[in-house]
Write a protein that holds these residues in place. Structure first.
Motif, PDB file in Angstrom:
ATOM      1  N   GLU A  54       0.804  -1.239   0.000  1.00 45.15           N
ATOM      2  CA  GLU A  54       0.000   0.000   0.000  1.00 45.15           C
ATOM      3  C   GLU A  54       0.828   1.277   0.000  1.00 45.15           C
ATOM      4  O   GLU A  54       0.413   2.283  -0.562  1.00 45.15           O
ATOM      5  CB  GLU A  54      -0.925   0.019   1.227  1.00 45.15           C
ATOM      6  N   THR A  55       2.008   1.249   0.643  1.00 44.33           N
ATOM      7  CA  THR A  55       2.758   2.503   0.761  1.00 44.33           C
ATOM      8  C   THR A  55       3.240   3.007  -0.602  1.00 44.33           C
ATOM      9  O   THR A  55       3.530   4.184  -0.752  1.00 44.33           O
ATOM     10  CB  THR A  55       4.004   2.336   1.661  1.00 44.33           C
ATOM     11  N   GLN A  56       3.338   2.124  -1.594  1.00 42.49           N
ATOM     12  CA  GLN A  56       3.850   2.526  -2.901  1.00 42.49           C
ATOM     13  C   GLN A  56       2.746   3.021  -3.845  1.00 42.49           C
ATOM     14  O   GLN A  56       3.020   3.473  -4.945  1.00 42.49           O
ATOM     15  CB  GLN A  56       4.583   1.361  -3.573  1.00 42.49           C
ATOM     16  N   VAL A  57       1.488   2.892  -3.409  1.00 42.34           N
ATOM     17  CA  VAL A  57       0.366   3.311  -4.247  1.00 42.34           C
ATOM     18  C   VAL A  57       0.366   4.828  -4.378  1.00 42.34           C
ATOM     19  O   VAL A  57       0.596   5.538  -3.408  1.00 42.34           O
ATOM     20  CB  VAL A  57      -0.946   2.807  -3.607  1.00 42.34           C
ATOM     21  N   MET A  58       0.147   5.344  -5.608  1.00 38.00           N
ATOM     22  CA  MET A  58       0.182   6.801  -5.801  1.00 38.00           C
ATOM     23  C   MET A  58      -1.124   7.458  -5.374  1.00 38.00           C
ATOM     24  O   MET A  58      -1.127   8.464  -4.695  1.00 38.00           O
ATOM     25  CB  MET A  58       0.486   7.126  -7.265  1.00 38.00           C
ATOM     26  N   ASP A  59      -2.256   6.912  -5.816  1.00 39.79           N
ATOM     27  CA  ASP A  59      -3.538   7.544  -5.498  1.00 39.79           C
ATOM     28  C   ASP A  59      -4.266   6.723  -4.433  1.00 39.79           C
ATOM     29  O   ASP A  59      -5.050   5.827  -4.739  1.00 39.79           O
ATOM     30  CB  ASP A  59      -4.380   7.661  -6.775  1.00 39.79           C
ATOM     31  N   SER A  60      -4.018   7.076  -3.179  1.00 39.84           N
ATOM     32  CA  SER A  60      -4.538   6.247  -2.084  1.00 39.84           C
ATOM     33  C   SER A  60      -6.067   6.347  -1.964  1.00 39.84           C
ATOM     34  O   SER A  60      -6.692   5.531  -1.295  1.00 39.84           O
ATOM     35  CB  SER A  60      -3.868   6.629  -0.761  1.00 39.84           C
ATOM     36  N   ARG A  61      -6.669   7.340  -2.658  1.00 38.95           N
ATOM     37  CA  ARG A  61      -8.140   7.443  -2.622  1.00 38.95           C
ATOM     38  C   ARG A  61      -8.789   6.246  -3.309  1.00 38.95           C
ATOM     39  O   ARG A  61      -9.945   5.928  -3.084  1.00 38.95           O
ATOM     40  CB  ARG A  61      -8.599   8.728  -3.333  1.00 38.95           C
ATOM     41  N   GLN A  62      -8.036   5.560  -4.184  1.00 33.77           N
ATOM     42  CA  GLN A  62      -8.604   4.478  -4.985  1.00 33.77           C
ATOM     43  C   GLN A  62      -8.380   3.095  -4.361  1.00 33.77           C
ATOM     44  O   GLN A  62      -8.665   2.096  -5.008  1.00 33.77           O
ATOM     45  CB  GLN A  62      -7.953   4.465  -6.374  1.00 33.77           C
ATOM     46  N   LEU A  63      -7.827   3.065  -3.143  1.00 34.38           N
ATOM     47  CA  LEU A  63      -7.433   1.765  -2.580  1.00 34.38           C
ATOM     48  C   LEU A  63      -8.533   0.699  -2.585  1.00 34.38           C
ATOM     49  O   LEU A  63      -8.258  -0.465  -2.896  1.00 34.38           O
ATOM     50  CB  LEU A  63      -6.864   1.950  -1.171  1.00 34.38           C
ATOM     51  N   PRO A  64      -9.797   1.063  -2.263  1.00 31.74           N
ATOM     52  CA  PRO A  64     -10.822   0.005  -2.281  1.00 31.74           C
ATOM     53  C   PRO A  64     -10.934  -0.670  -3.657  1.00 31.74           C
ATOM     54  O   PRO A  64     -11.032  -1.897  -3.740  1.00 31.74           O
ATOM     55  CB  PRO A  64     -12.112   0.758  -1.938  1.00 31.74           C
ATOM     56  N   LEU A  65     -10.872   0.142  -4.727  1.00 26.84           N
ATOM     57  CA  LEU A  65     -10.915  -0.438  -6.076  1.00 26.84           C
ATOM     58  C   LEU A  65      -9.693  -1.316  -6.327  1.00 26.84           C
ATOM     59  O   LEU A  65      -9.791  -2.431  -6.858  1.00 26.84           O
ATOM     60  CB  LEU A  65     -10.976   0.674  -7.138  1.00 26.84           C
ATOM     61  N   TYR A  66      -8.508  -0.824  -5.952  1.00 23.69           N
ATOM     62  CA  TYR A  66      -7.277  -1.586  -6.194  1.00 23.69           C
ATOM     63  C   TYR A  66      -7.341  -2.951  -5.499  1.00 23.69           C
ATOM     64  O   TYR A  66      -6.880  -3.948  -6.039  1.00 23.69           O
ATOM     65  CB  TYR A  66      -6.045  -0.823  -5.699  1.00 23.69           C
ATOM     66  N   HIS A  67      -7.888  -2.949  -4.294  1.00 21.44           N
ATOM     67  CA  HIS A  67      -7.970  -4.226  -3.573  1.00 21.44           C
ATOM     68  C   HIS A  67      -8.885  -5.207  -4.299  1.00 21.44           C
ATOM     69  O   HIS A  67      -8.593  -6.399  -4.382  1.00 21.44           O
ATOM     70  CB  HIS A  67      -8.428  -4.006  -2.128  1.00 21.44           C
ATOM     71  N   GLN A  68      -9.989  -4.688  -4.871  1.00 20.27           N
ATOM     72  CA  GLN A  68     -10.883  -5.571  -5.639  1.00 20.27           C
ATOM     73  C   GLN A  68     -10.151  -6.117  -6.864  1.00 20.27           C
ATOM     74  O   GLN A  68     -10.184  -7.313  -7.140  1.00 20.27           O
ATOM     75  CB  GLN A  68     -12.131  -4.813  -6.096  1.00 20.27           C
TER      76      GLN A  68
END
Ligand SMILES: [Zn+2]
Length: 340
Positions: free
Chosen positions: A278-292
């Protein structure tokens, strides 16, 4: 708005400007070259979009056109400064496409060539700003080349390009190239904090914009935020098995390059999440989508989609049918998600 505020406002493209804080080094070097009469007559400003290259170009143009400049900035009071503020100065020749994505045509370059061959109407410099320089078609580039090879005295060319490799080598070799870099995170955030409204988070936005402050300002506007929310809803619906053709209808008004930009950056971010956490993700607002997506798509699938979307970007040049284009993208995504 006062004159001095103009530099930070991306909507006032023709207005005078000051360099942005992270451009201080370049600015200092230019002023030094100028004082020694060594400023190259053709400057090519390069770097990713959203770093304020045009602001810097306009700052130099304004400084050179000012009739009574201070040591580090224009006077803001002389007739030239006032003409620039009104958006019209007879020796200021900004050249850009008539509409985004269109070419800069040879007639426009020829007209400029004729103008700069005459002496400056206000007796000082003549300034030519070409943005985006890679939008010149080959005839336009050739017409410019002649003028670059035999420059008139006190004629300054500033070319601005996000993709300098797309420029003919002959043009590049006649310009001095100045790469504009992103600020360090702390100073970028400090600047951005002053541009955003209090409820917006400069840290999250600057990271989501890849460290490019003006891109972050853009991303905070409703024009960017509303489509992002909509696309996010569509992606989450597709993950749950929604029909791609129906979902494509919801994206009818989406700007295609922007749609592809979002999808590519979200795919790349999902890969970062998968491979580095997670720390390397650029747009942390999108994390729920990325996890899916991380659960539904393998790294190979993410990479394959990314390269298909890159191809799709190239296909935009042929002006495809908007709705069909979106529908195809969503169908491809659905196939990879395993719903078809
Ligand atoms: Zn002035």
């Amino acid at each position: 708005m006062s004159l001095k505020d103009a530099g930070a406002n991306p909507t006032s493209e023709q207005k005078p400007a000051l360099p942005l804080p992270w451009q201080a080094d370049i600015w200092h070097q230019w002023l030094q070259q100028l004082s020694q009469d060594r400023l190259p007559h053709a400057i090519l400003l390069t770097g990713l979009p959203g770093l304020g290259k045009r602001t810097l170009a306009r700052a130099l143009a304004h400084y050179l056109l000012c009739e009574n400049p201070e040591p580090r900035e224009p006077c803001w009071r002389c007739p030239s400064c006032q003409l620039l503020d009104s958006g019209f100065h007879p020796d200021w020749h900004p050249l850009e496409p008539e509409a985004p994505g269109k070419a800069i045509r040879v007639d426009a370059i020829r007209e400029m060539n004729a103008q700069v061959q005459q002496s400056a109407q206000r007796g000082g410099y003549k300034l030519v700003l070409i943005w985006p320089a890679e939008a010149m078609n080959i005839n336009a580039a050739n017409a410019l080349l002649k003028t670059l090879e035999e420059p008139e005295p006190r004629t300054q060319f500033i070319l601005v390009s996000d993709q300098p490799s797309a420029l003919p080598a002959t043009i590049r070799s006649r310009c001095q190239q100045w790469p504009v870099k992103a600020p360090d995170l702390a100073s970028g955030q400090a600047w951005l904090g002053c541009q955003l409204s209090p409820e917006q988070d400069p840290e999250i936005l600057l990271k989501a914009a890849g460290g490019r402050p003006l891109q972050a300002v853009k991303m905070a506007t409703p024009e960017w935020e509303e489509p992002r929310q909509l696309l996010l809803q569509v992606m989450e619906a597709l993950n749950r098995g929604a029909d791609p053709s129906e979902q494509a209808q919801r994206l009818k008004k989406f700007d295609l390059p922007q749609l592809l930009d979002y999808l590519q950056s979200w795919l790349a971010d999902t890969l970062r999440l998968k491979l580095m956490g997670e720390t390397q993700v650029m747009d942390s607002r999108q994390l729920p989508l990325y996890h899916q997506w991380q659960q539904l798509l393998s790294s190979q699938q993410l990479l394959a989609l990314d390269s298909e979307f890159k191809q799709a970007h190239l296909a935009l040049a042929s002006n495809p049918n908007h709705e069909l284009f979106i529908e195809r993208l969503l169908i491809r995504l659905t196939q990879e998600l395993g719903h078809e």
